[in-house]
Design a protein around this motif. Sequence first.
Motif, PDB file in Angstrom:
ATOM      1  N   ASP A  35      16.384   1.180 -12.840  1.00 28.80           N
ATOM      2  CA  ASP A  35      17.784   1.371 -12.440  1.00 28.80           C
ATOM      3  C   ASP A  35      18.457   0.028 -12.165  1.00 28.80           C
ATOM      4  OD1 ASP A  35      17.526   4.163 -12.527  1.00 28.80           O
ATOM      5  OD2 ASP A  35      16.689   4.207 -10.489  1.00 28.80           O
ATOM      6  N   PRO A  36      19.793   0.000 -12.079  1.00 25.03           N
ATOM      7  CA  PRO A  36      20.491  -1.250 -11.769  1.00 25.03           C
ATOM      8  C   PRO A  36      19.977  -1.896 -10.491  1.00 25.03           C
ATOM      9  CG  PRO A  36      22.047   0.418 -12.480  1.00 25.03           C
ATOM     10  CD  PRO A  36      20.728   1.110 -12.330  1.00 25.03           C
ATOM     11  N   SER A  37      19.938  -3.220 -10.490  1.00 24.94           N
ATOM     12  CA  SER A  37      19.381  -3.968  -9.361  1.00 24.94           C
ATOM     13  C   SER A  37      20.451  -4.312  -8.329  1.00 24.94           C
ATOM     14  CB  SER A  37      18.734  -5.256  -9.868  1.00 24.94           C
ATOM     15  OG  SER A  37      18.267  -6.044  -8.798  1.00 24.94           O
ATOM     16  N   GLU A  38      20.014  -4.424  -7.071  1.00 25.43           N
ATOM     17  CA  GLU A  38      20.897  -4.875  -5.999  1.00 25.43           C
ATOM     18  C   GLU A  38      20.752  -6.374  -5.751  1.00 25.43           C
ATOM     19  OE1 GLU A  38      23.293  -3.219  -4.821  1.00 25.43           O
ATOM     20  OE2 GLU A  38      22.701  -1.369  -5.845  1.00 25.43           O
ATOM     21  N   ASP A  69      22.674   0.605   6.860  1.00 26.47           N
ATOM     22  CA  ASP A  69      23.279   1.691   6.075  1.00 26.47           C
ATOM     23  C   ASP A  69      23.139   1.427   4.575  1.00 26.47           C
ATOM     24  OD1 ASP A  69      24.001   2.993   8.394  1.00 26.47           O
ATOM     25  OD2 ASP A  69      26.033   2.174   8.426  1.00 26.47           O
ATOM     26  N   PHE A  70      23.367   0.183   4.178  1.00 26.57           N
ATOM     27  CA  PHE A  70      23.247  -0.170   2.766  1.00 26.57           C
ATOM     28  C   PHE A  70      21.808   0.019   2.288  1.00 26.57           C
ATOM     29  CE2 PHE A  70      22.105  -3.245  -0.512  1.00 26.57           C
ATOM     30  CZ  PHE A  70      23.047  -2.973  -1.487  1.00 26.57           C
ATOM     31  N   LEU A  71      20.852  -0.492   3.052  1.00 25.94           N
ATOM     32  CA  LEU A  71      19.446  -0.412   2.656  1.00 25.94           C
ATOM     33  C   LEU A  71      18.984   1.039   2.563  1.00 25.94           C
ATOM     34  CD1 LEU A  71      18.057  -3.330   4.858  1.00 25.94           C
ATOM     35  CD2 LEU A  71      18.351  -3.338   2.370  1.00 25.94           C
ATOM     36  N   ILE A  72      19.414   1.859   3.506  1.00 25.05           N
ATOM     37  CA  ILE A  72      19.052   3.279   3.472  1.00 25.05           C
ATOM     38  C   ILE A  72      19.670   3.964   2.256  1.00 25.05           C
ATOM     39  CG2 ILE A  72      19.384   5.503   4.640  1.00 25.05           C
ATOM     40  CD1 ILE A  72      19.170   3.924   7.314  1.00 25.05           C
ATOM     41  N   SER A  73      20.936   3.650   1.973  1.00 23.82           N
ATOM     42  CA  SER A  73      21.626   4.287   0.845  1.00 23.82           C
ATOM     43  C   SER A  73      20.991   3.932  -0.491  1.00 23.82           C
ATOM     44  CB  SER A  73      23.110   3.890   0.835  1.00 23.82           C
ATOM     45  OG  SER A  73      23.279   2.532   0.457  1.00 23.82           O
ATOM     46  N   LYS A  74      20.385   2.741  -0.579  1.00 27.80           N
ATOM     47  CA  LYS A  74      19.763   2.292  -1.822  1.00 27.80           C
ATOM     48  C   LYS A  74      18.249   2.531  -1.826  1.00 27.80           C
ATOM     49  CE  LYS A  74      23.653   0.755  -3.424  1.00 27.80           C
ATOM     50  NZ  LYS A  74      24.322   1.394  -4.590  1.00 27.80           N
ATOM     51  N   LYS A  75      17.759   3.152  -0.758  1.00 28.88           N
ATOM     52  CA  LYS A  75      16.323   3.457  -0.619  1.00 28.88           C
ATOM     53  C   LYS A  75      15.475   2.188  -0.713  1.00 28.88           C
ATOM     54  CE  LYS A  75      16.880   8.141  -2.393  1.00 28.88           C
ATOM     55  NZ  LYS A  75      16.495   9.148  -3.418  1.00 28.88           N
ATOM     56  N   LEU A  76      15.950   1.146  -0.029  1.00 30.19           N
ATOM     57  CA  LEU A  76      15.254  -0.132  -0.020  1.00 30.19           C
ATOM     58  C   LEU A  76      14.555  -0.343   1.319  1.00 30.19           C
ATOM     59  CD1 LEU A  76      17.996  -2.359  -1.701  1.00 30.19           C
ATOM     60  CD2 LEU A  76      15.749  -1.802  -2.663  1.00 30.19           C
ATOM     61  N   PRO A  77      13.474  -1.127   1.324  1.00 26.35           N
ATOM     62  CA  PRO A  77      12.803  -1.423   2.593  1.00 26.35           C
ATOM     63  C   PRO A  77      13.727  -2.239   3.488  1.00 26.35           C
ATOM     64  CG  PRO A  77      11.943  -2.817   0.846  1.00 26.35           C
ATOM     65  CD  PRO A  77      12.834  -1.814   0.187  1.00 26.35           C
ATOM     66  N   MET A  78      13.436  -2.243   4.776  1.00 29.88           N
ATOM     67  CA  MET A  78      14.217  -3.055   5.695  1.00 29.88           C
ATOM     68  C   MET A  78      13.285  -3.862   6.587  1.00 29.88           C
ATOM     69  SD  MET A  78      15.808  -0.299   8.383  1.00 29.88           S
ATOM     70  CE  MET A  78      16.662   0.600   7.085  1.00 29.88           C
ATOM     71  N   PRO A  79      13.776  -4.902   7.219  1.00 31.99           N
ATOM     72  CA  PRO A  79      12.916  -5.711   8.075  1.00 31.99           C
ATOM     73  C   PRO A  79      12.266  -4.865   9.156  1.00 31.99           C
ATOM     74  CG  PRO A  79      15.063  -6.763   7.763  1.00 31.99           C
ATOM     75  CD  PRO A  79      15.170  -5.393   7.190  1.00 31.99           C
ATOM     76  N   ASP A  80      10.985  -5.100   9.419  1.00 33.75           N
ATOM     77  CA  ASP A  80      10.298  -4.276  10.414  1.00 33.75           C
ATOM     78  C   ASP A  80      10.878  -4.469  11.810  1.00 33.75           C
ATOM     79  OD1 ASP A  80       9.277  -6.766  11.102  1.00 33.75           O
ATOM     80  OD2 ASP A  80       7.250  -6.359  10.362  1.00 33.75           O
ATOM     81  N   TRP A  81      11.531  -5.626  12.048  1.00 30.90           N
ATOM     82  CA  TRP A  81      12.098  -5.844  13.381  1.00 30.90           C
ATOM     83  C   TRP A  81      13.350  -5.009  13.619  1.00 30.90           C
ATOM     84  CZ3 TRP A  81      11.399  -9.599   9.662  1.00 30.90           C
ATOM     85  CH2 TRP A  81      12.548 -10.114   9.026  1.00 30.90           C
ATOM     86  N   PHE A  82      13.912  -4.407  12.560  1.00 26.75           N
ATOM     87  CA  PHE A  82      15.044  -3.502  12.732  1.00 26.75           C
ATOM     88  C   PHE A  82      14.633  -2.251  13.496  1.00 26.75           C
ATOM     89  CE2 PHE A  82      18.511  -4.430   9.347  1.00 26.75           C
ATOM     90  CZ  PHE A  82      18.574  -5.736   9.776  1.00 26.75           C
TER      91      PHE A  82
END
Length: 333
Positions: A228-231, A318-331
Motif C-alpha cells: 500500500d502507499p507509504s507514509e 491519532d495519525f499512527l492509529i489511523s494508519k495502523k502503525l507502531p508507536m513509541p513505547d513511551w507513549f
Amino acid sequence: MEKTMIDLIGNTPLIKLKYPSEITGCNIYGKAEFMNPGGSVKDRAAMGIILDAEKNKLIEKGGTVVEGTFGNTGISLTMINNSRGYKTIIVMPDGASLEKREILTNLGAELRVVETKPYSDPGNYQHVSRRLVEELKDKSKGSVIWANQFDNTSNYLIHAKTTAKEIYNQLDGKIDGFTCAIGTGGTLAGTSVGLKDLDKNIKIACTDPQGARMYRYFKDSVLEVTGDPSETEGIGQYRITKNVEACQVDMAYHVPDSEAFELLYKLIKTEGLFLGTSCGVNIAGAMKMAKDLGPGKNIVTILCDDAYKYFSKMFNKDFLISKKLPMPDWFEK
C-alpha cells in the motif's frame, strides 16, 4: 578564508549504528546527512543543480527557481537561492508534512500546495511545477529555471563527486555494501556510480518503501507496485527517472512502513538518534543487506534527515492509529 552557506554542504560524519550492527554481526554505518545546513541529504542535489545552472548561465541575479518537491529539496533550494540572490517558488503536494510547509514559508519561499495525485495525473505536483515555469517564462523579464530534481542529472553527478568519495575515504576503502531508498534516484545513482568507480566489487542495493515500484524493477525488471502507499516522505518512485537510469544496483529490498517506524523508535532509545521517516527504510535495508552479505561486512546507508519535520506523523497518536502503525513505547506509559 571566507565561507558561504554552500561551503558547509557535505563532508558529513559517518556514524556506526550500534543496535543494527550488533544484531546483524556487521558494521552498519549511517552517513549523517541531517547535519547539512538545510538539514537533509537534499542539500547536495540542490547545490549541484544550482551550481550547474550558474555554470551554464541559465540563471542570473534576481532570477527565479521553481521546483516540485515533498519538502526537503525545496528547503535546500530556498536556503541556497536566498544566499545567491534568487527567488524560490515551491509546488508541494498536500500529503507532505505540515512542518515542511512551515519551514518553507518561514524561509521566504513562495509555496503553492496542490492535491496529492499520481504522476500519471496532469495535476501531479511535478507537472504543475513544470507548467508554472512555462507560464513564468512567458511573463517574466528575468531568468526562470525548473530545478527538475527527478530528471536533472546534476543531481546524481554531485553525489558521485562528493558522497561516494567521502564514504570511501571515511572507511579507508573498506566498504562492502551501500544501500538507500530512491526518491529522485540521485543519491543511489550517484553514490553507486562513484563507489563502483573506486571499487567495482562494492555491492549496491536499492531499498524500497511500500507502495513503490523500484523493488520489483531492480529485482525482476518489472515496474510493479509492492504494498500500500507509504507514509514515509520523499522516497518511493513509480517511474524510471533520468537519475534512476544511472543506478548501478546489484540487489533490492522491500521495507514496509511498520518495520521502518518501529526501527526509528528503537534507534531513539538505543542510539539517541532522532531520525526522519526515510531513515527507517534505509537502515532496515542495510540490515537486510548485512544478513545477505554475511558477518563482518561494512555496510553504509544514508541518514537523510531528522524527525523534527515529522512530528505530525511520527509522534501523533491519532495519525499512527489511523494508519495502523507502531508507536513509541513511551507513549503508553
